[in-house]
Structures are given as structure tokens and as C-alpha cells.
Design a protein around this motif. Structure first.
Motif, PDB file in Angstrom:
ATOM      1  N   TYR A 112       0.812  -1.209   0.000  1.00 42.90           N
ATOM      2  CA  TYR A 112       0.000   0.000   0.000  1.00 42.90           C
ATOM      3  C   TYR A 112       0.850   1.265   0.000  1.00 42.90           C
ATOM      4  O   TYR A 112       0.439   2.288  -0.542  1.00 42.90           O
ATOM      5  CB  TYR A 112      -0.974   0.007   1.179  1.00 42.90           C
ATOM      6  CG  TYR A 112      -1.863   1.214   1.144  1.00 42.90           C
ATOM      7  CD1 TYR A 112      -2.765   1.373   0.095  1.00 42.90           C
ATOM      8  CD2 TYR A 112      -1.747   2.238   2.077  1.00 42.90           C
ATOM      9  CE1 TYR A 112      -3.545   2.505  -0.004  1.00 42.90           C
ATOM     10  CE2 TYR A 112      -2.526   3.372   1.980  1.00 42.90           C
ATOM     11  CZ  TYR A 112      -3.421   3.501   0.946  1.00 42.90           C
ATOM     12  OH  TYR A 112      -4.187   4.620   0.838  1.00 42.90           O
ATOM     13  N   ASP A 116       0.217   4.747  -1.786  1.00 44.16           N
ATOM     14  CA  ASP A 116       0.128   5.910  -0.918  1.00 44.16           C
ATOM     15  C   ASP A 116       1.044   7.031  -1.411  1.00 44.16           C
ATOM     16  O   ASP A 116       0.651   8.197  -1.448  1.00 44.16           O
ATOM     17  CB  ASP A 116       0.532   5.483   0.493  1.00 44.16           C
ATOM     18  CG  ASP A 116       0.337   6.587   1.501  1.00 44.16           C
ATOM     19  OD1 ASP A 116      -0.810   6.767   1.916  1.00 44.16           O
ATOM     20  OD2 ASP A 116       1.315   7.271   1.843  1.00 44.16           O
ATOM     21  N   LEU A 119      -0.577   8.603  -4.414  1.00 40.45           N
ATOM     22  CA  LEU A 119      -1.726   9.409  -3.989  1.00 40.45           C
ATOM     23  C   LEU A 119      -1.258  10.719  -3.360  1.00 40.45           C
ATOM     24  O   LEU A 119      -1.839  11.778  -3.589  1.00 40.45           O
ATOM     25  CB  LEU A 119      -2.564   8.636  -2.957  1.00 40.45           C
ATOM     26  CG  LEU A 119      -3.470   7.547  -3.494  1.00 40.45           C
ATOM     27  CD1 LEU A 119      -4.132   6.812  -2.344  1.00 40.45           C
ATOM     28  CD2 LEU A 119      -4.529   8.121  -4.408  1.00 40.45           C
ATOM     29  N   ARG A 123      -2.195  14.395  -4.692  1.00 37.63           N
ATOM     30  CA  ARG A 123      -2.857  15.340  -3.814  1.00 37.63           C
ATOM     31  C   ARG A 123      -2.059  16.625  -3.668  1.00 37.63           C
ATOM     32  O   ARG A 123      -2.597  17.721  -3.728  1.00 37.63           O
ATOM     33  CB  ARG A 123      -3.005  14.676  -2.459  1.00 37.63           C
ATOM     34  CG  ARG A 123      -3.726  15.523  -1.495  1.00 37.63           C
ATOM     35  CD  ARG A 123      -4.029  14.695  -0.319  1.00 37.63           C
ATOM     36  NE  ARG A 123      -5.391  14.907   0.071  1.00 37.63           N
ATOM     37  CZ  ARG A 123      -5.916  14.351   1.140  1.00 37.63           C
ATOM     38  NH1 ARG A 123      -5.206  13.529   1.848  1.00 37.63           N
ATOM     39  NH2 ARG A 123      -7.142  14.596   1.458  1.00 37.63           N
ATOM     40  N   ALA A 127      -4.362  17.322  -7.978  1.00 35.39           N
ATOM     41  CA  ALA A 127      -5.298  16.460  -8.713  1.00 35.39           C
ATOM     42  C   ALA A 127      -6.519  16.219  -7.830  1.00 35.39           C
ATOM     43  O   ALA A 127      -6.380  15.877  -6.666  1.00 35.39           O
ATOM     44  CB  ALA A 127      -4.635  15.141  -9.064  1.00 35.39           C
ATOM     45  N   LYS A 128      -7.697  16.453  -8.390  1.00 38.48           N
ATOM     46  CA  LYS A 128      -8.907  16.309  -7.580  1.00 38.48           C
ATOM     47  C   LYS A 128      -9.694  15.069  -7.942  1.00 38.48           C
ATOM     48  O   LYS A 128     -10.373  14.484  -7.137  1.00 38.48           O
ATOM     49  CB  LYS A 128      -9.800  17.532  -7.761  1.00 38.48           C
ATOM     50  CG  LYS A 128      -9.222  18.758  -7.110  1.00 38.48           C
ATOM     51  CD  LYS A 128     -10.147  19.931  -7.290  1.00 38.48           C
ATOM     52  CE  LYS A 128      -9.432  21.232  -7.032  1.00 38.48           C
ATOM     53  NZ  LYS A 128      -8.471  21.569  -8.092  1.00 38.48           N
ATOM     54  N   ASN A 129      -9.605  14.711  -9.205  1.00 37.92           N
ATOM     55  CA  ASN A 129     -10.450  13.649  -9.734  1.00 37.92           C
ATOM     56  C   ASN A 129      -9.607  12.382  -9.892  1.00 37.92           C
ATOM     57  O   ASN A 129      -8.780  12.296 -10.795  1.00 37.92           O
ATOM     58  CB  ASN A 129     -10.991  14.131 -11.074  1.00 37.92           C
ATOM     59  CG  ASN A 129     -12.087  13.256 -11.581  1.00 37.92           C
ATOM     60  OD1 ASN A 129     -12.334  12.184 -11.045  1.00 37.92           O
ATOM     61  ND2 ASN A 129     -12.725  13.697 -12.634  1.00 37.92           N
ATOM     62  N   ILE A 130      -9.822  11.449  -8.992  1.00 37.11           N
ATOM     63  CA  ILE A 130      -8.966  10.258  -9.002  1.00 37.11           C
ATOM     64  C   ILE A 130      -9.813   8.996  -9.054  1.00 37.11           C
ATOM     65  O   ILE A 130     -10.863   8.920  -8.416  1.00 37.11           O
ATOM     66  CB  ILE A 130      -8.047  10.248  -7.766  1.00 37.11           C
ATOM     67  CG1 ILE A 130      -7.033  11.382  -7.915  1.00 37.11           C
ATOM     68  CG2 ILE A 130      -7.307   8.930  -7.611  1.00 37.11           C
ATOM     69  CD1 ILE A 130      -6.245  11.649  -6.700  1.00 37.11           C
ATOM     70  N   GLY A 131      -9.416   8.043  -9.852  1.00 39.74           N
ATOM     71  CA  GLY A 131     -10.103   6.765  -9.929  1.00 39.74           C
ATOM     72  C   GLY A 131      -9.140   5.633  -9.645  1.00 39.74           C
ATOM     73  O   GLY A 131      -7.943   5.752  -9.885  1.00 39.74           O
ATOM     74  N   LEU A 132      -9.665   4.561  -9.102  1.00 39.99           N
ATOM     75  CA  LEU A 132      -8.845   3.373  -8.862  1.00 39.99           C
ATOM     76  C   LEU A 132      -9.389   2.272  -9.753  1.00 39.99           C
ATOM     77  O   LEU A 132     -10.545   1.875  -9.612  1.00 39.99           O
ATOM     78  CB  LEU A 132      -8.940   2.948  -7.397  1.00 39.99           C
ATOM     79  CG  LEU A 132      -8.572   4.000  -6.345  1.00 39.99           C
ATOM     80  CD1 LEU A 132      -8.903   3.484  -4.960  1.00 39.99           C
ATOM     81  CD2 LEU A 132      -7.110   4.344  -6.427  1.00 39.99           C
TER      82      LEU A 132
ATOM     83  N   PHE B  42     -12.638   7.661  -6.735  1.00 40.68           N
ATOM     84  CA  PHE B  42     -11.877   7.961  -5.531  1.00 40.68           C
ATOM     85  C   PHE B  42     -11.789   9.466  -5.388  1.00 40.68           C
ATOM     86  O   PHE B  42     -11.177  10.129  -6.205  1.00 40.68           O
ATOM     87  CB  PHE B  42     -10.483   7.362  -5.679  1.00 40.68           C
ATOM     88  CG  PHE B  42      -9.626   7.510  -4.477  1.00 40.68           C
ATOM     89  CD1 PHE B  42      -9.610   6.538  -3.510  1.00 40.68           C
ATOM     90  CD2 PHE B  42      -8.837   8.624  -4.322  1.00 40.68           C
ATOM     91  CE1 PHE B  42      -8.813   6.678  -2.399  1.00 40.68           C
ATOM     92  CE2 PHE B  42      -8.039   8.774  -3.202  1.00 40.68           C
ATOM     93  CZ  PHE B  42      -8.028   7.791  -2.241  1.00 40.68           C
ATOM     94  N   PHE B  44     -10.776  12.677  -3.033  1.00 43.79           N
ATOM     95  CA  PHE B  44     -10.113  13.145  -1.828  1.00 43.79           C
ATOM     96  C   PHE B  44     -11.103  13.976  -1.043  1.00 43.79           C
ATOM     97  O   PHE B  44     -11.991  14.592  -1.627  1.00 43.79           O
ATOM     98  CB  PHE B  44      -8.919  14.004  -2.188  1.00 43.79           C
ATOM     99  CG  PHE B  44      -7.718  13.201  -2.557  1.00 43.79           C
ATOM    100  CD1 PHE B  44      -7.387  12.072  -1.841  1.00 43.79           C
ATOM    101  CD2 PHE B  44      -6.932  13.572  -3.614  1.00 43.79           C
ATOM    102  CE1 PHE B  44      -6.280  11.330  -2.181  1.00 43.79           C
ATOM    103  CE2 PHE B  44      -5.829  12.838  -3.951  1.00 43.79           C
ATOM    104  CZ  PHE B  44      -5.490  11.718  -3.238  1.00 43.79           C
ATOM    105  N   PRO B  45     -10.970  14.000   0.262  1.00 42.69           N
ATOM    106  CA  PRO B  45     -11.860  14.842   1.048  1.00 42.69           C
ATOM    107  C   PRO B  45     -11.765  16.281   0.555  1.00 42.69           C
ATOM    108  O   PRO B  45     -10.674  16.814   0.370  1.00 42.69           O
ATOM    109  CB  PRO B  45     -11.340  14.704   2.472  1.00 42.69           C
ATOM    110  CG  PRO B  45     -10.182  13.810   2.420  1.00 42.69           C
ATOM    111  CD  PRO B  45     -10.054  13.231   1.080  1.00 42.69           C
ATOM    112  N   VAL B 128      -9.258   8.853   2.806  1.00 45.53           N
ATOM    113  CA  VAL B 128      -8.097   7.970   2.814  1.00 45.53           C
ATOM    114  C   VAL B 128      -6.882   8.867   2.972  1.00 45.53           C
ATOM    115  O   VAL B 128      -6.349   9.376   1.998  1.00 45.53           O
ATOM    116  CB  VAL B 128      -8.008   7.149   1.514  1.00 45.53           C
ATOM    117  CG1 VAL B 128      -6.842   6.185   1.573  1.00 45.53           C
ATOM    118  CG2 VAL B 128      -9.296   6.384   1.274  1.00 45.53           C
ATOM    119  N   PRO B 129      -6.484   9.099   4.202  1.00 43.61           N
ATOM    120  CA  PRO B 129      -5.339  10.002   4.390  1.00 43.61           C
ATOM    121  C   PRO B 129      -4.049   9.348   3.915  1.00 43.61           C
ATOM    122  O   PRO B 129      -3.902   8.129   3.998  1.00 43.61           O
ATOM    123  CB  PRO B 129      -5.322  10.227   5.899  1.00 43.61           C
ATOM    124  CG  PRO B 129      -6.032   9.060   6.481  1.00 43.61           C
ATOM    125  CD  PRO B 129      -7.010   8.580   5.468  1.00 43.61           C
TER     126      PRO B 129
END
Lengths: 141, 144
Positions: A112, A116, A119, A123, A127-132, B42, B44-45, B128-129
Motif C-alpha cells: 500500500y 500511498d 496518492l 494530492r 489532482a482532484k479527480n482520481i479513480g482506482l 476515488f 479526496f476529502p 483515505v489520508p
């Protein structure tokens, strides 16, 4: 009296429409084949809930060997040395399209912390729009 | 004398057309990369000023400590128990945030499993921090 039958119809399999059917299928396959710019093969995790990923979204692939492949969605992917090296690419994409979708295509067995780190970069760089990306989870599995 | 010519009817040879077409079909089927184009949304907050005061204590804290091992508000649970617990909490307070905190060594699919449960339960506020944020929270004493 012997009845003489005149017009005997020759036994023929009607194959004339075969080509039409075949070409129809070809067109179907051509249209449904989506060419993914990142060809990295990963074993995706499974989820029940799934939403369609936007077209031309940027893709970050993470393999079990911790290789990171990045594509902006239009150009073929390229290897990135570390999650930190993603920063300039993410920034330029977000600047061009603020709501650009970034899709994480990570192997299910990846630690993970690798996800992480990616991500975290997404962040930090706005980037605001994220898909997994996931596979469909079959019930009872 | 009149020469009688046998006229062959003008015909386009289409017999092999189907063969060519099926060959192409097979080619496209084999080269079609099975590319998955679906996944989990997904988010983010969002940086919503009204939600800045949400205390971490109020949130449901799901800590993934290993493959299939979850600590939900410090209680070890299975994924089914967690789903029940979160669902019950959601009924009481639909806006209750859920913090999914995966430890670095956990496989990615464990986090996806939990995230999927939250999506299925229609939890609105899943956060998900990232590791650096968790460290920051720890620094401020929000997290044990």
C-alpha cells in the motif's frame, strides 16, 4: 406414368450474407476495442462497486516490482523513476485541465505504501479527480 | 456461319470474402487488449470550510493492519462485521466520516476491499489520508 420433375433446385448453402455478418462483427470489435495507452499488465484488485473511468484520463500504473508508468491519456506511457518524479507531469496536466481524471492502475498485491506515495503526489499537486481501476468482483468470491 | 459464343455471366468472386472477414475478426479479437475501463471513484476529502471542525474522534477509524485484519475504532473485526458496524453508524449519522487508514505494508487489495465496502454502503464521507497526513495528525495528537 413416370412423372418427370423439371426444375430441380441445386442444394446450396446460402453463404452470400456470411461476409456481411462477418464485417458487422469486425466493426463491432473495432469499436469496442479500447486502446489503452498504458499496456503495463497488472493483476487488478476486485470491487463490487465500479464506475466508468473517463476517457483520456491520465493513468498511473504501479507494478509489483514498484515500477511506475505514467501516461497523460493521449500519449503512450513512460516509466517514471519515483513517485516524486510524477510531480511536474501532474502539475502541467492539472494546469491545463483542472478536473483532469487520474486513474491508478495498481497491481492488487502491491504494498500500500507505493500507492500511498502516488496518492500523496497527486494530492500535493492538485489532482482532484482520481479513480482506482478495478476488476468486477463476482459474487461468492 | 454464325459462331455461337458461350457467355459466362459477369460475376464478382465473393466466395472468399467471408474467409477474409473472419480472419480479420479473429485478428481483432486476439489483439484486443482486455483493458479494464472501470474502477472505484476515488475522491479526496474536499476542502470544505464547514467540515474543518470535524473531530477525528467522531469519525469511524478503520485501520487495516494486515491482509484481512481490520481494527475498526480499535476493535478487531472481520470485513462483514465492519460492514454491519459502519452501516449501523451510518443510519444514526449519515454524514459520519470514515477514515480508511491502511498501514504501509498492507497489500493494495485490502484497502480496495474496505473502500469497496464503504462505496457499497454509500458512505458519503470516506477519507483515505496519505502517510504524510497521518504523520501530521499524529503530530497534532488527533491519532494515537
Amino acid at each position: 406414368m413416370k412423372i418427370h420433375r423439371e426444375n430441380r433446385i441445386a442444394a446450396v448453402v446460402p453463404t452470400a450474407s456470411m461476409a456481411d455478418i462477418a464485417f458487422l462483427l469486425i466493426i463491432f470489435f473495432m469499436l469496442t476495442t479500447s486502446f489503452s495507452p498504458v499496456k503495463t499488465s497488472v493483476d487488478l484488485p476486485e470491487s463490487v462497486e465500479r464506475a466508468e473511468v473517463e476517457q483520456n484520463s491520465a493513468i498511473v500504473a504501479i507494478t509489483t516490482l514498484n515500477e511506475i508508468v505514467f501516461s497523460d491519456g493521449d500519449n503512450p506511457g513512460f516509466n517514471v523513476d519515483s513517485p516524486e518524479a510524477l510531480a511536474p507531469h501532474i502539475q502541467s496536466l492539472v494546469r491545463a485541465i483542472p478536473n483532469k481524471q487520474f486513474v491508478i492502475k495498481a497491481d492488487r498485491a502491491v504494498r500500500y505504501s507505493s500507492v500511498d506515495a502516488v496518492l500523496d503526489q497527486l494530492r500535493r499537486n492538485g489532482a482532484k479527480n482520481i479513480g482506482l481501476l478495478t476488476e468486477q468482483k463476482r459474487p461468492g468470491k | 456461319m454464325k459462331i455461337h459464343r458461350y457467355r459466362t455471366p459477369a460475376e464478382v468472386p465473393t466466395a472468399s470474402m467471408a474467409d477474409i472477414a473472419f480472419l480479420l475478426i479473429i485478428f481483432f479479437m486476439l489483439t484486443a487488449v482486455y483493458s479494464s475501463t472501470r474502477g472505484l471513484e476515488f475522491a479526496f476529502p474536499k476542502d470544505d470550510p464547514n467540515q474543518r471542525n470535524v473531530q477525528p474522534q467522531e469519525a469511524i477509524h478503520v485501520k487495516i493492519t494486515g491482509d484481512g485484519q481490520y481494527l475498526v475504532d480499535r476493535t478487531p473485526m472481520t470485513i462483514q462485521q465492519m460492514a454491519g458496524y459502519v452501516d449501523q453508524k451510518m443510519k444514526q449519522a449519515p454524514d459520519k466520516p470514515v477514515i480508511v487508514h491502511a498501514l504501509p505494508d498492507v497489500p493494495y487489495y485490502s484497502m480496495i476491499d474496505v473502500f469497496d465496502v464503504m462505496r457499497q454502503l454509500k458512505v458519503k464521507n470516506v477519507s483515505v489520508p496519505t502517510q504524510s497526513e497521518i504523520e501530521r495528525w499524529r503530530f497534532f495528537g488527533y491519532l494515537e
